[in-house]
Write a protein that holds these residues in place. Structure first.
Motif, PDB file in Angstrom:
ATOM      1  N   ASN A 557      36.902   9.183  26.269  1.00 13.65           N
ATOM      2  CA  ASN A 557      35.947   9.985  25.731  1.00 13.65           C
ATOM      3  C   ASN A 557      35.983  11.761  26.113  1.00 13.65           C
ATOM      4  N   ASP A 562      37.210  19.754  28.984  1.00 12.30           N
ATOM      5  CA  ASP A 562      36.820  21.207  28.542  1.00 12.30           C
ATOM      6  C   ASP A 562      37.087  21.846  29.697  1.00 12.30           C
ATOM      7  N   ALA A 591      40.993  18.453  20.175  1.00 14.25           N
ATOM      8  CA  ALA A 591      39.721  18.173  20.690  1.00 14.25           C
ATOM      9  C   ALA A 591      38.775  18.370  19.648  1.00 14.25           C
ATOM     10  N   ARG A 595      36.314  16.044  17.485  1.00 12.31           N
ATOM     11  CA  ARG A 595      35.012  16.024  17.493  1.00 12.31           C
ATOM     12  C   ARG A 595      34.468  16.498  15.860  1.00 12.31           C
ATOM     13  N   ARG A 597      35.249  19.207  14.200  1.00  9.70           N
ATOM     14  CA  ARG A 597      34.853  20.672  14.112  1.00  9.70           C
ATOM     15  C   ARG A 597      36.016  21.362  13.543  1.00  9.70           C
ATOM     16  N   ALA A 741      38.234   7.761  19.640  1.00 13.09           N
ATOM     17  CA  ALA A 741      38.234   8.368  18.393  1.00 13.09           C
ATOM     18  C   ALA A 741      39.085   7.701  17.445  1.00 13.09           C
ATOM     19  N   ARG A 774      32.480   6.249  19.403  1.00 15.28           N
ATOM     20  CA  ARG A 774      32.483   7.952  19.308  1.00 15.28           C
ATOM     21  C   ARG A 774      31.521   8.666  20.143  1.00 15.28           C
ATOM     22  N   ASP A 775      30.659   8.062  20.743  1.00 12.97           N
ATOM     23  CA  ASP A 775      29.724   8.626  21.483  1.00 12.97           C
ATOM     24  C   ASP A 775      28.781   9.544  20.529  1.00 12.97           C
ATOM     25  N   GLN A 777      30.681  12.086  18.691  1.00 11.18           N
ATOM     26  CA  GLN A 777      31.519  12.765  17.971  1.00 11.18           C
ATOM     27  C   GLN A 777      31.277  12.351  16.404  1.00 11.18           C
TER      28      GLN A 777
END
Length: 829
Positions: A557, A562, A591, A595, A597, A741, A774-775, A777
């Motif tokens: 994960n 970051d 990344a 997520r 984005r 993912a 996915r936690d 995400q």
């Protein structure tokens, strides 16, 4: 009564001595226009160029429209003092003097006679082939132009006359199209009915390898009496024996290609001949600094300038990013110079050694600069010198008198990053294999006390690094190969300065040869620690970037991602390496994609693509373009997605980036399936799989390809058959340590297929299990739309209480329980 001895009558006025030509004049239209225009303003125009370039014919064609044009052929002269007399003879002045009884004190002085004749006339004088009597021709030219205001001179020579007011026009080789036309016309004359369209490739090769020299092309066409075009092309390595037998009515030196070049060679002094022999060791061109490093005479610059003046070397500006002038030889001149160099073996061998030393110094200076903000001019420098680099590598890896392990290793190690950066990876792998042959048997353990221990280990690691790009997965297939790769890995995996510089920093990727992908994260952790201790900023930044990419692609994960990206981005800005920064931006984009984005991912990929184009990292740019296409697809912009995929596909094909070609095929399969074109989606999926076998696709690509295969299979044969395939794909993805993912997307696909099979409770449980994977995400589109539609239908069918209970049960599922849920709906067949 009439006089007994009447005076002789004056001869009729002649308007020149240019002879009608018996064959056509091909091409040169722009040159003809330019020369005729220049003759209107300049009183001396000199056409320069190598032998056989067509200077004489061009001069005659340019002068054909002049009212008084006289050709003076100087080639037969062997005494410079005969030049004025040759002009007198060409103008028929001796005959005129005798017939008109124009006796004066000047008739025995040819120069004075020429002045008297030309002083009040408007004439165009063509002085042809001045090179072997250059001083005398220049002196006469200046004298006549000074005293004869109506006189214009058009000279042909292999070097300029050097007279004040001279306008020099180099005669360039014929461009491809007129060269092909010349060959075809001359061929038709010796072989009636000749059809050039039967073998255009051979004709193009002949014209290119003969440098577009009209004489050489005409001699080659004459050989069609005996040979086919392909046979002529195949024999051009021995062009001087092949190209003989020109017209019997021309000068002997124009009847054979060797004689043409011999004529130029005979006009050189010893210094010029030495330099011409020595520069024959260059390949593709060189600059003055290189010539001074390789050639032995002390005044190399003067000799090079003289050879340029004599049309044996060609000088041209270096072009974009390459300051100064560069020099080269036509292939014909180069082959001749190589033959002449072979006559002095010691001289040539010494020049080759100095050439190797020069190339080595160049790549050693360039290598560290490729990792800095100054990388662009150094990249261009190496690109410009590629042919010389290849020549040096060929000599140190193959020539009996020049093969040298230490030098070969030094050259290769200093070129390794350039090959990787500029997508010369297959070529670099080939050179690495040639160098490995010079090393001791890889089965024999190396002695760490040997001074060559680390150079050899670096060489072996670089070879593995380059080879993994160009051979399919499963490279290590024998116990011997496995032991070899483990020995190389172990040399760098312990804390050592050698493991904190390139190529040592890439030792963790040897695990892909060994199949230990799950251990890659721990290996990269160790590499980062080693770089912090022993490495520079570039080495640390690249290792952090590698670890960030691994965090996106592997399970965990994205822990620590970051922090690594922030530090690597800061380092890349300080170091100035555009490639590193592009790679960091790409990792940030991946990344953000994981997520959900997409706007952030698009911005990062665009910046990465800009930097990749700027630095010329053409192995990376097609994939970045394909990722932008994927973002457009997932954002619902179908038109942009398709156009961007077209660009990515073209670039991938152009730069032979196999993995991107496979990825493009995968995305096209998604688009086809969304349109309901199941058969086309199947073809695209199978094609992507076939292409991927030619490269080294990562595990997450195999999982993504498996996912679209599952969806197509379900569309072809029903959801239960799709579920059976999904079980295999999911097991493989987990075994390869794919990111959560990735595995979550596979579980989502299973949930959707379960819903289509009618088992809504199982679908709810699988979606909940996917949420845990996915936690935090967010699901991307179009998977998110599927999830929302199935979940809404399940909640309505099951009721809120049952729905929430199934979700709670699904959130607690372990990996094996997820597989069991999928297996319950799969077709056993």
């Amino acid at each position: 009564p009439p006089p007994l001895n009447p005076p002789p009558s004056r001869p009729p006025l002649r308007t020149g001595n240019l002879r009608p030509r018996l064959n056509s004049f091909v091409g040169r239209e722009p040159e003809l226009t330019a020369i005729r225009s220049e003759l209107q303003g300049a009183r001396l125009v000199t056409l320069t160029g190598p032998g056989g370039s067509g200077k004489t014919r061009l001069a005659e064609e340019a002068a054909a429209a002049a009212p008084q044009a006289w050709l003076v052929e100087l080639a037969p002269l062997d005494d410079p003092r005969a030049v004025p007399g040759a002009v007198v003879s060409a103008l028929d002045l001796r005959e005129t003097v005798l017939l008109t009884n124009e006796l004066s004190s000047s008739h025995d002085d040819p120069t004075r006679l020429l002045i008297e004749h030309c002083a009040h006339r408007s004439l165009l004088l063509i002085l042809d082939n001045c090179e072997h009597v250059i001083d005398a021709a220049a002196e006469l030219t200046e004298t006549l132009l000074t005293h004869c205001p109506g006189l214009t001179i058009l000279a042909t020579s292999r070097e300029p006359l050097g007279v004040p007011g001279e306008s020099v026009r180099p005669v360039e080789p014929l461009p491809p199209d007129p060269a092909h036309r010349l060959f075809a016309e001359r061929a038709a004359a010796v072989r009636p009915g000749f059809d050039p369209s039967q073998d255009p490739q051979a004709i193009a090769e002949i014209c290119r390898r003969l440098d577009g020299l009209p004489l050489a092309i005409e001699l080659a066409a004459a050989r069609l009496r005996l040979l086919a075009p392909r046979q002529i092309a195949d024999r051009l390595d021995d062009r001087f024996r092949l190209l003989t037998g020109g017209s019997r009515t021309v000068l002997p030196r124009q009847q054979a290609l060797r004689a043409v070049v011999d004529w130029s060679w005979d006009l050189l002094d010893d210094r010029e001949r030495t330099v011409l022999r020595e520069v024959s060791v260059f390949a593709g061109g060189w600059d003055l600094e290189a010539a001074e490093a390789v050639c032995s005479p002390p005044d190399v610059a003067d000799a090079v300038g003289s050879l340029v003046d004599k049309s044996l070397l060609i000088a041209a500006p270096g072009g974009r990013g390459v300051p100064g002038m560069r020099y080269r030889m036509l292939e014909t001149i180069g082959e001749y110079a190589t033959e002449r160099a072979a006559e002095t073996p010691a001289l040539r061998l010494a020049a080759q050694r100095r050439h190797i030393a020069y190339v080595r110094a160049l790549v050693e200076a360039a290598d560290p600069m490729l990792r800095t903000g100054e990388q662009l001019p150094w990249i261009q420098r190496l690109e410009t010198e590629l042919d010389n680099i290849r020549a040096a590598l060929a000599r140190v890896t193959g020539a009996p008198d020049l093969a040298d392990e230490e030098t070969a290793i030094a050259l290769t190690l200093n070129l390794g990053w350039f090959w990787w950066l500029r997508n010369y990876r297959p070529e670099g792998s080939g050179w690495a294999e040639r160098v490995l042959v010079l090393l001791p048997d890889r089965a024999v353990p190396d002695d760490p006390a040997d001074p060559m221990y680390w150079p050899r280990m670096n060489m072996r690691l670089l070879a593995l690094f380059l080879t993994v790009e160009n051979r399919p997965q499963g490279l290590v297939i024998t116990d011997e190969e496995r032991a070899y790769v483990e020995r190389v890995r172990d040399a760098f995996s312990s804390p050592t300065p050698q493991g904190a510089r390139f190529p040592g920093i890439i030792w963790p990727f040897s695990l892909f040869h060994l199949g230990g992908v799950s251990d890659a994260r721990a290996a990269l952790d160790s590499a980062v620690v080693n770089c912090r201790r022993f490495g520079g900023e570039w080495e640390l930044g690249v290792t952090l970037m590698f670890r960030a990419h691994m965090a996106v692609d592997m399970h965990g994960n994205m822990r620590g991602l970051d922090d690594d990206l922030t530090e690597a981005l800061d380092i890349s800005r300080r170091v100035g390496d555009r490639w590193m920064r592009a790679q960091v931006c790409s990792a940030v984009g991946e990344a953000a994609m994981a997520r959900g984005r997409f706007d952030e991912a698009k911005e990062e990929y665009e910046e990465a693509l800009r930097l990749a184009y700027e630095v010329g990292a053409y192995a990376e740019s097609p994939f970045l373009t394909a990722r932008l296409a994927e973002i457009a697809y997932r954002s619902g912009d179908r038109e942009t997605a398709e156009k961007t995929l077209d660009v990515a596909s073209e670039e991938a094909e152009q730069y032979a980036v196999v993995d991107t070609t496979a990825f493009v095929g995968l995305l096209r399969a998604h688009l086809a399936l969304a349109d309901g074109e199941v058969a086309r989606a199947r073809d695209l999926c199978d094609g992507a799989r076939d292409v991927s076998k030619e490269g080294t696709p990562p595990p997450q690509f195999e999982a993504a390809l498996g996912l679209i295969d599952v969806r197509i299979t379900a569309a072809e044969a029903g959801p239960r058959v799709g579920l059976a395939l999904l079980l295999v794909v999911l097991r493989d993805a987990v075994a390869a340590s794919c990111a959560e993912a990735v595995t979550a997307s596979l579980v989502d696909a299973g949930a959707e297929l379960m819903a289509r099979s009618g088992d809504l409770p199982c679908a709810v449980r699988l979606f909940a299990a996917s949420d845990v994977l996915r936690d935090v995400q967010v699901r991307p589109m179009p998977e998110r739309a599927e999830y929302e539609a199935v979940s809404a239908g399940a909640r309505e069918a099951l009721g809120d209480v049952r729905y929430e209970a199934e979700r709670a049960a699904g959130a607690a599922l372990a990996h094996e329980e997820i597989l069991a849920e999928l297996a319950s709906g799969a077709d056993a067949a």
